[in-house]
Design an enzyme around this catalytic site. Structure first.
Site, PDB file in Angstrom:
ATOM      1  N   LEU A 156      66.612 -90.807 -36.185  1.00  0.00           N
ATOM      2  CA  LEU A 156      67.028 -89.004 -37.086  1.00  0.00           C
ATOM      3  C   LEU A 156      67.459 -89.638 -38.424  1.00  0.00           C
ATOM      4  CD1 LEU A 156      69.435 -86.009 -36.449  1.00  0.00           C
ATOM      5  CD2 LEU A 156      70.072 -87.667 -37.455  1.00  0.00           C
ATOM      6  N   ASN A 157      66.821 -88.484 -39.622  1.00  0.00           N
ATOM      7  CA  ASN A 157      67.340 -88.574 -40.793  1.00  0.00           C
ATOM      8  C   ASN A 157      67.977 -87.366 -41.295  1.00  0.00           C
ATOM      9  OD1 ASN A 157      64.138 -89.172 -40.940  1.00  0.00           O
ATOM     10  ND2 ASN A 157      64.659 -88.735 -43.018  1.00  0.00           N
ATOM     11  N   ASP A 158      67.200 -86.512 -42.145  1.00  0.00           N
ATOM     12  CA  ASP A 158      67.700 -85.666 -42.771  1.00  0.00           C
ATOM     13  C   ASP A 158      67.989 -84.073 -42.075  1.00  0.00           C
ATOM     14  OD1 ASP A 158      67.358 -87.674 -44.667  1.00  0.00           O
ATOM     15  OD2 ASP A 158      65.490 -85.882 -45.942  1.00  0.00           O
ATOM     16  N   TYR A 218      57.993 -83.311 -44.102  1.00  0.00           N
ATOM     17  CA  TYR A 218      58.891 -83.186 -44.063  1.00  0.00           C
ATOM     18  C   TYR A 218      60.056 -82.796 -44.100  1.00  0.00           C
ATOM     19  CZ  TYR A 218      57.286 -88.838 -45.164  1.00  0.00           C
ATOM     20  OH  TYR A 218      56.859 -89.964 -44.869  1.00  0.00           O
ATOM     21  N   SER A 219      61.013 -82.863 -44.817  1.00  0.00           N
ATOM     22  CA  SER A 219      62.430 -82.188 -45.125  1.00  0.00           C
ATOM     23  C   SER A 219      61.958 -80.783 -45.471  1.00  0.00           C
ATOM     24  CB  SER A 219      63.657 -82.635 -46.266  1.00  0.00           C
ATOM     25  OG  SER A 219      63.791 -84.110 -44.846  1.00  0.00           O
ATOM     26  N   ARG A 237      58.803 -83.333 -52.989  1.00  0.00           N
ATOM     27  CA  ARG A 237      59.152 -82.758 -52.077  1.00  0.00           C
ATOM     28  C   ARG A 237      60.796 -82.080 -52.065  1.00  0.00           C
ATOM     29  NH1 ARG A 237      58.455 -88.456 -50.974  1.00  0.00           N
ATOM     30  NH2 ARG A 237      60.031 -89.711 -51.695  1.00  0.00           N
ATOM     31  N   ASP A 238      60.895 -81.891 -50.527  1.00  0.00           N
ATOM     32  CA  ASP A 238      61.971 -81.215 -50.088  1.00  0.00           C
ATOM     33  C   ASP A 238      62.715 -80.476 -50.272  1.00  0.00           C
ATOM     34  OD1 ASP A 238      62.139 -83.749 -49.090  1.00  0.00           O
ATOM     35  OD2 ASP A 238      63.355 -85.114 -50.083  1.00  0.00           O
ATOM     36  N   GLU A 269      65.741 -86.786 -54.597  1.00  0.00           N
ATOM     37  CA  GLU A 269      65.158 -86.496 -53.473  1.00  0.00           C
ATOM     38  C   GLU A 269      66.310 -85.147 -52.707  1.00  0.00           C
ATOM     39  OE1 GLU A 269      63.104 -89.299 -51.069  1.00  0.00           O
ATOM     40  OE2 GLU A 269      65.064 -89.571 -50.662  1.00  0.00           O
TER      41      GLU A 269
HETATM   42  C1  FRU Z   1      64.640 -88.366 -47.566  1.00  0.00           C
HETATM   43  C2  FRU Z   1      63.801 -88.731 -47.258  1.00  0.00           C
HETATM   44  C3  FRU Z   1      62.995 -87.029 -47.316  1.00  0.00           C
HETATM   45  C4  FRU Z   1      62.026 -86.535 -46.516  1.00  0.00           C
HETATM   46  C5  FRU Z   1      62.155 -87.398 -45.828  1.00  0.00           C
HETATM   47  C6  FRU Z   1      61.208 -87.875 -44.847  1.00  0.00           C
HETATM   48  O1  FRU Z   1      65.856 -89.718 -46.264  1.00  0.00           O
HETATM   49  O2  FRU Z   1      62.605 -89.612 -47.868  1.00  0.00           O
HETATM   50  O3  FRU Z   1      63.212 -87.365 -49.140  1.00  0.00           O
HETATM   51  O4  FRU Z   1      61.216 -85.032 -47.095  1.00  0.00           O
HETATM   52  O5  FRU Z   1      62.926 -88.169 -46.084  1.00  0.00           O
HETATM   53  O6  FRU Z   1      61.334 -87.904 -43.482  1.00  0.00           O
END
Ligand code: FRU
Length: 487
Positions: free
Chosen positions: A41-43, A102-103, A161-162, A220
């Site tokens: 898991l990340n963001d 992605y995020s 992104r994001d 980001e």
């Molecule tokens: C931040 C990031 C975002 C990207 C996502 C990919 O941790 O690098 O910029 O959208 O994670 O998992």
């Protein structure tokens, strides 16, 4: 060959099923934090209050405990405390997002949930392509992808992104993290009247704007909102060098406060302030709910090299989200309070009033364990050093002479003891949320926060207090915390 959406989702669900028993046997599984059923898991993504419930999505690689083609995992809650798994919201199953959904963020419009995310593509030549995409849901669970709504504009690299979308004065705004062709980080702004057609408006903040220079090669996960009259831009710059106690993690997460002129797309702001002083905090996202609170949740991780030695990898999962925190703008600073709902989880209250801690050090009856909330109100601090030893390996210190607060994380998997610090004029109050493998320490009512994963011996849970060279008088309350995670 690209797999069909259903096949891809089915493979992810099968993996959860196949590895369930292994994951469940891990004593480091958390008791009251959002974590992946399996994989990485990340963001936090798409955090939103929709039809009376909180929806949280998260970057998820179900197939490995490494980064890869991300899905959006999804959990739902009535109270920010009990979260129910809601399956996969987005899978990387289209040409424009095949290497990762992605995020991104979510907003509610005409009873529907609109999510905006970044489609990440590695093309045949191995180059990155990036698309800002829209998906819509009528029930908050099933999403229909509408495809890209924004392509990378000229002057920027595909590190673009994001998307974070919000409404202001009858218009939709989107802030995005970006990298210019000369490799500086920025936040750019788009506007829209219909959520499908978006217009580039310019740079809101970045290296080379409003007195900032050399401030990272990429920014980001931006988030922009007003809080108590201040415009706050949260952002995560990459490429800052450590400066004393600041910027000690690989990537940074913090905010600029000031005033945005939306007409001119300009932002007069103060210095960049870090949101957290611990080892594991990145890519936070905020939302508001019916009560108007501004609530923040972060990734309780970072892109550290130590990922590969985190012990949970052997049990097929890695990383978690932080507790939800209510934000307040106070005395020129963003402060963070664990949301009030977390008190539902308190049980077995222990109180010790007017405790005097001395040079000898002490433990307090029934103030121990691995999973707890601890509250310490200090009425007198007459010692150059005050320390709390948490379990076998971790500790929190206050040096009253240097006016420095330190969190020390014990060795795991060959990394050695590590410390993080911040300056603090005086120590009055500590609220500590310990889970089986995490710790969040809110200092002086959220003036400073230390968030970290910790991997201690699961059989020890002693807590000791020491006041070196003097004494400290304090009131202590401690609660066990009920287990609410589902898997
Ligand atoms: C931040 C990031 C975002 C990207 C996502 C990919 O941790 O690098 O910029 O959208 O994670 O998992």
């Amino acid at each position: 060959m690209r797999q069909s959406s259903n096949e891809l989702k089915q493979r992810a669900y099968n993996r959860i099923h196949d590895l369930k028993a292994i994951v469940a046997r891990d004593s480091y599984r958390l008791h009251y934090h959002i974590m992946p059923p399996v994989g990485l898991l990340n963001d936090p993504n798409g955090f939103v209050f929709y039809k009376g419930q909180y929806h949280m999505f998260y970057q998820w690689n179900p197939f490995q405990t490494e980064h890869g083609s991300k899905f959006w995992g999804h959990v739902i809650s009535d109270d920010l405390v009990h979260w129910q798994d809601a399956g996969i919201a987005l899978a990387p199953d289209q040409n424009y997002d095949k290497n990762g959904c992605y995020s991104g963020s979510a907003i509610v419009f005409q009873e529907k949930l609109y999510v905006f995310y970044t489609g990440n593509v590695k093309n045949e030549r191995g180059n990155r392509e990036t698309y800002q995409c829209l998906a819509i849901s009528e029930d908050g669970i099933h999403f229909e992808k509408k495809g890209p709504v924004i392509h990378v504009p000229s002057g920027y690299t595909p590190h673009f992104r994001d998307p974070k979308v919000f409404e202001k004065d009858g218009q939709w705004y989107m802030v995005l993290g970006a990298q210019t062709e000369d490799e500086t980080g920025e936040v750019v702004v788009y506007t829209s009247l219909d959520l499908e057609n978006w217009r580039f408006q310019g740079t809101l903040a970045g290296s080379g704007h409003h007195g900032l220079s050399d401030f990272g090669y990429m920014w980001e996960c931006p988030d922009l909102f007003k809080l108590d009259g201040k415009d706050i831009l949260i952002v995560c710059p990459q490429g800052l060098e450590a400066q004393g106690f600041a910027f000690n993690n690989i990537f940074q997460s913090g905010y600029f406060a000031g005033n945005v002129d939306y007409e001119k797309v300009s932002f007069h702001h103060g210095a960049f302030e870090e949101l957290d002083r611990g080892f594991d905090f990145y890519a936070p996202q905020t939302t508001t709910d019916a009560s108007g609170r501004r609530i923040l949740v972060g990734w309780m991780g970072n892109a550290q090299e130590n990922d590969s030695v985190q012990p949970t990898i052997k049990k097929e999962w890695i990383h978690a989200l932080t507790l939800p925190r209510e934000l307040e703008w106070k005395n020129g600073k963003l402060v963070q309070h664990p949301v009030a709902e977390l008190q539902i989880l308190r049980q077995d209250e222990i109180r010790h009033a007017d405790v005097i801690v001395t040079n000898k050090g002490m433990a307090l009856p029934r103030v121990n364990g691995q999973v707890f909330e601890l509250e310490i109100a200090i009425s007198k601090l007459e010692a150059p050093n005050f320390s709390i030893m948490i379990g076998e390996k971790n500790s929190f210190h206050y040096d009253a002479v240097a006016q420095v607060c330190t969190f020390q994380r014990g060795e795991f998997s060959g990394i050695g003891v590590e410390s993080r610090h911040c300056e603090l004029e005086s120590l009055q109050y500590i609220r500590m949320f310990k889970d089986s493998s995490s710790i969040e320490i809110f200092v002086n009512n959220g003036e400073e926060v230390f968030t970290s994963r910790v991997f201690d011996n699961p059989d020890t849970g002693e807590i000791r207090f020491i006041a070196k060279g003097g004494h400290v008088k304090m009131d202590v309350r401690k609660w066990n915390i009920k287990r609410v995670t589902e898997y």
